[in-house]
Design an enzyme around this catalytic site. Structure first.
Site, PDB file in Angstrom:
ATOM      1  CB  CYS A   1     -12.804 -57.523   0.474  1.00  0.00           C
ATOM      2  SG  CYS A   1     -13.990 -57.816   1.491  1.00  0.00           S
ATOM      3  CE1 TYR A   2     -17.762 -55.237   2.273  1.00  0.00           C
ATOM      4  CE2 TYR A   2     -16.847 -55.799   4.306  1.00  0.00           C
ATOM      5  CZ  TYR A   2     -17.765 -56.094   3.290  1.00  0.00           C
ATOM      6  OH  TYR A   2     -18.333 -57.126   3.592  1.00  0.00           O
TER       7      TYR A   2
ATOM      8  CG  HIS B   1     -23.155 -55.586   1.890  1.00  0.00           C
ATOM      9  ND1 HIS B   1     -21.951 -55.840   1.009  1.00  0.00           N
ATOM     10  CD2 HIS B   1     -22.748 -56.450   3.137  1.00  0.00           C
ATOM     11  CE1 HIS B   1     -21.117 -56.541   1.759  1.00  0.00           C
ATOM     12  NE2 HIS B   1     -21.583 -56.959   2.818  1.00  0.00           N
TER      13      HIS B   1
ATOM     14  CG  HIS C   1      -9.727 -60.649   1.650  1.00  0.00           C
ATOM     15  ND1 HIS C   1     -10.215 -61.985   1.874  1.00  0.00           N
ATOM     16  CD2 HIS C   1     -10.558 -59.582   2.338  1.00  0.00           C
ATOM     17  CE1 HIS C   1     -11.635 -61.818   2.413  1.00  0.00           C
ATOM     18  NE2 HIS C   1     -11.550 -60.399   2.720  1.00  0.00           N
TER      19      HIS C   1
ATOM     20  CG  ASP D   1     -13.306 -57.799   4.858  1.00  0.00           C
ATOM     21  OD1 ASP D   1     -12.201 -57.968   4.382  1.00  0.00           O
ATOM     22  OD2 ASP D   1     -14.293 -58.770   4.860  1.00  0.00           O
TER      23      ASP D   1
ATOM     24  CE  LYS E   1     -21.566 -58.286   9.711  1.00  0.00           C
ATOM     25  NZ  LYS E   1     -22.124 -59.493  10.045  1.00  0.00           N
TER      26      LYS E   1
ATOM     27  CG  ASP F   1     -11.336 -60.170   6.777  1.00  0.00           C
ATOM     28  OD1 ASP F   1     -11.231 -59.143   7.437  1.00  0.00           O
ATOM     29  OD2 ASP F   1     -12.406 -60.615   7.083  1.00  0.00           O
TER      30      ASP F   1
ATOM     31  CG  ASP G   1      -8.974 -64.665   0.863  1.00  0.00           C
ATOM     32  OD1 ASP G   1      -8.977 -63.851   0.004  1.00  0.00           O
ATOM     33  OD2 ASP G   1      -9.227 -64.626   2.027  1.00  0.00           O
TER      34      ASP G   1
ATOM     35  NE  ARG H   1     -23.617 -56.969   6.328  1.00  0.00           N
ATOM     36  CZ  ARG H   1     -24.393 -58.001   6.721  1.00  0.00           C
ATOM     37  NH1 ARG H   1     -25.479 -57.966   7.110  1.00  0.00           N
ATOM     38  NH2 ARG H   1     -23.826 -59.330   6.591  1.00  0.00           N
TER      39      ARG H   1
HETATM   40  C1  LIG Z   1     -18.721 -57.840  -9.106  1.00  0.00           C
HETATM   41  C2  LIG Z   1     -19.097 -58.839  -8.026  1.00  0.00           C
HETATM   42  C3  LIG Z   1     -19.797 -60.003  -8.378  1.00  0.00           C
HETATM   43  C4  LIG Z   1     -19.111 -58.129  -6.892  1.00  0.00           C
HETATM   44  C5  LIG Z   1     -19.768 -58.704  -5.409  1.00  0.00           C
HETATM   45  C6  LIG Z   1     -19.473 -57.841  -4.411  1.00  0.00           C
HETATM   46  C7  LIG Z   1     -20.121 -58.189  -3.207  1.00  0.00           C
HETATM   47  C8  LIG Z   1     -21.420 -58.489  -2.949  1.00  0.00           C
HETATM   48  C9  LIG Z   1     -19.004 -58.224  -2.313  1.00  0.00           C
HETATM   49  C10 LIG Z   1     -19.521 -58.745  -1.006  1.00  0.00           C
HETATM   50  C11 LIG Z   1     -18.643 -59.718  -0.672  1.00  0.00           C
HETATM   51  C12 LIG Z   1     -18.466 -60.089   0.964  1.00  0.00           C
HETATM   52  C13 LIG Z   1     -17.280 -59.798   1.696  1.00  0.00           C
HETATM   53  C14 LIG Z   1     -19.504 -60.625   1.482  1.00  0.00           C
HETATM   54  C15 LIG Z   1     -19.465 -61.102   3.023  1.00  0.00           C
HETATM   55  O1  LIG Z   1     -20.632 -60.565   3.525  1.00  0.00           O
HETATM   56  P1  LIG Z   1     -20.496 -60.752   5.260  1.00  0.00           P
HETATM   57  O2  LIG Z   1     -21.847 -60.781   5.795  1.00  0.00           O
HETATM   58  O3  LIG Z   1     -19.829 -62.088   5.450  1.00  0.00           O
HETATM   59  O4  LIG Z   1     -19.683 -59.635   5.501  1.00  0.00           O
HETATM   60  P2  LIG Z   1     -19.879 -58.335   6.504  1.00  0.00           P
HETATM   61  O5  LIG Z   1     -19.860 -58.912   7.824  1.00  0.00           O
HETATM   62  O6  LIG Z   1     -18.627 -57.466   6.056  1.00  0.00           O
HETATM   63  O7  LIG Z   1     -21.208 -57.751   5.998  1.00  0.00           O
HETATM   64 ZN   LIG Z   2     -13.299 -59.570   2.751  1.00  0.00          ZN
END
Ligand SMILES: CC(C)=CCC/C(C)=C/CC/C(C)=C/COP(=O)(O)OP(=O)(O)O
Ligand SMILES: [Zn+2]
Length: 415
Positions: A303-304, A252, A357, A301, A298, A347, A354, A295
């Site tokens: 933030c990636y 991820h 993002h 987004d 998916k 996103d 937000d 990942r």
């Molecule tokens: C420094 C620090 C604490 C960093 C954290 C990094 C981190 C784990 C970021 C992931 C954030 C995120 C968008 C999760 C969403 O998962 P989802 O399953 O909702 O999203 P998806 O469908 O894109 O996988």
């Molecule tokens: Zn995001």
């Protein structure tokens, strides 16, 4: 009995271990292709339908904006961020009551990324006082008044303080020794760190939050780092990216960034399979949407742009070359994560902007505007503009902070 075993071994050897593999493969491949092709064409699931919708809306935007020279609407986004620092936050943000240092970091960093002067002395005073009032004795820091110290919030608090240019000598008020003892107490036998002394999860986020704070505050001792590298190596999956925990999760973007930035801090990037990591990062970028997913299978987004883009920038800084398409990512950021209707970044089209993002998409934009090269130490990554006019200040992709702030903060604790 032994005879039976020998004949069984012979049978396996003859029939199952490849003697006839050549013949079987030739017949199988053609049949398989005939069967698989219609399967992939006909497969329609909620996931493929969702993606199709996102592709269409992104392609419409690219078509609509194809002759426009789009820039970051900095003054517009500034209004959104200023408003949040000068007014009460909307009631739905109560859900982030335990993430108050995060809000300060996201908002403060976004302002500083666009223009260092936009994080005024007043704001720096507000950030440092709020953090130092919420956590007694200057840390370890918690998410809000009366809460327990938390590894992830401690990272956000320390990075938010790094943005404050030592306002009112706030950097001297950070309890470096207390934070160090607490980090040691959070260490787990598997080389990870749990998020709280009392109860808490253990994954690559915790490792990154522990190591990056330790690196900034100059307390990255061998004792703190024991077993960390081994923990991280076990988090790389067969796909090439990293899961949150050893041999458990799928790869991820967020957890990958945390693992790779941690390895950069340890100076040990070479212990992982960098080739498959680069392929994985590259596979996160879609041709159609132009941005990254976090990942396999998916959706894209914004933030990636940082979690995956930052990982790529770290690898670039350490001489492994580029594995993402920066101009394509820039298109996704400016055309799909930004609108003229609402300030702040989002996103994907259809989602509301937000603070989270806004910060990570801006960090991603900085990555598209610069080339990265480490200069001796992880604290000093040279960030050279690709074109003469960059919209975002240079950043250090290991710490998620403007290079200038990070370097000044680190220098403060270096003696
Ligand atoms: C420094 C620090 C604490 C960093 C954290 C990094 C981190 C784990 C970021 C992931 C954030 C995120 C968008 C999760 C969403 O998962 P989802 O399953 O909702 O999203 P998806 O469908 O894109 O996988
Ligand atoms: Zn995001």
């Amino acid at each position: 009995m032994p005879n039976k075993n020998i004949s069984r071994a012979r049978f396996i050897n003859n029939k199952l271990l490849g003697r006839k593999r050549d013949v079987e493969e030739k017949t199988c491949i053609e049949e398989d292709i005939r069967e698989i092709r219609p399967l992939t064409m006909q497969l329609s699931t909620e996931t493929t339908q969702d993606r199709q919708e996102v592709v269409e809306v992104c392609e419409d935007l690219y078509h609509l904006l194809k002759h426009e020279d789009i820039h970051l609407l900095k003054e517009f986004h500034r209004m959104y961020l200023d408003y949040s620092f000068t007014n009460n936050l909307p009631p739905q943000l109560k859900a982030l009551d335990a993430s108050q240092p995060w809000l300060l970091y996201w908002i403060g960093n976004s302002l500083r990324l666009m223009n260092p002067k936009w994080l005024s002395k007043n704001y720096q005073q507000g950030i440092s006082e709020k953090l130092l009032n919420a956590s007694v004795n200057g840390g370890p820091f918690c998410g809000g008044l009366g809460q327990l110290p938390h590894l992830i919030c401690n990272y956000a608090a320390v990075t938010a303080l790094a943005l404050c240019d030592n306002y009112d000598d706030c950097w001297s008020k950070i309890n470096v020794h207390g934070i160090y003892q607490w980090l040691l107490a959070l260490k787990m036998p598997n080389g990870g760190f749990k998020t709280c002394l009392e109860v808490g999860e253990c994954d690559t986020r915790g490792t990154y939050c522990a190591l990056s704070v330790a690196a900034m505050l100059n307390i990255l001792t061998p004792e703190l780092c024991t077993g960390v590298e081994e923990f991280l190596i076990k988090c790389q999956t067969y796909e090439g990216g990293f899961g949150g925990c050893p041999q458990e999760d799928e790869a991820h973007g967020g957890y990958t960034y945390c693992a790779v930035a941690s390895l950069a801090i340890l100076g040990r990037l070479e212990v992982i399979n960098v080739g498959s990591l680069m392929e994985w990062c590259s596979a996160r970028q879609f041709n159609e949407e132009r941005g990254f997913s976090g990942r396999s299978n998916k959706l894209v987004d914004g933030c990636y742009s940082y979690w995956v883009g930052g990982t790529a920038a770290i690898l670039e800084a350490y001489g492994y070359g580029e594995c993402i398409d920066k101009p394509m990512l820039r298109d996704y950021i400016l055309k799909c994560c930004q609108t003229k209707e609402r300030p702040g970044l989002r996103d994907k089209p259809g989602k509301s902007p937000d603070f989270y993002h806004t910060n990570y998409v801006m960090l991603g934009l900085s990555i598209t505007e610069h080339n990265f090269k480490v200069q001796g130490s992880v604290n000093s990554i040279k960030c050279a503009p690709i074109k003469e006019s960059a919209e975002i200040v240079p950043i250090n992709p290991v710490f998620g902070l403007p290079s200038e702030d990070l370097e000044k903060f680190v220098r403060f604790y270096s003696h």
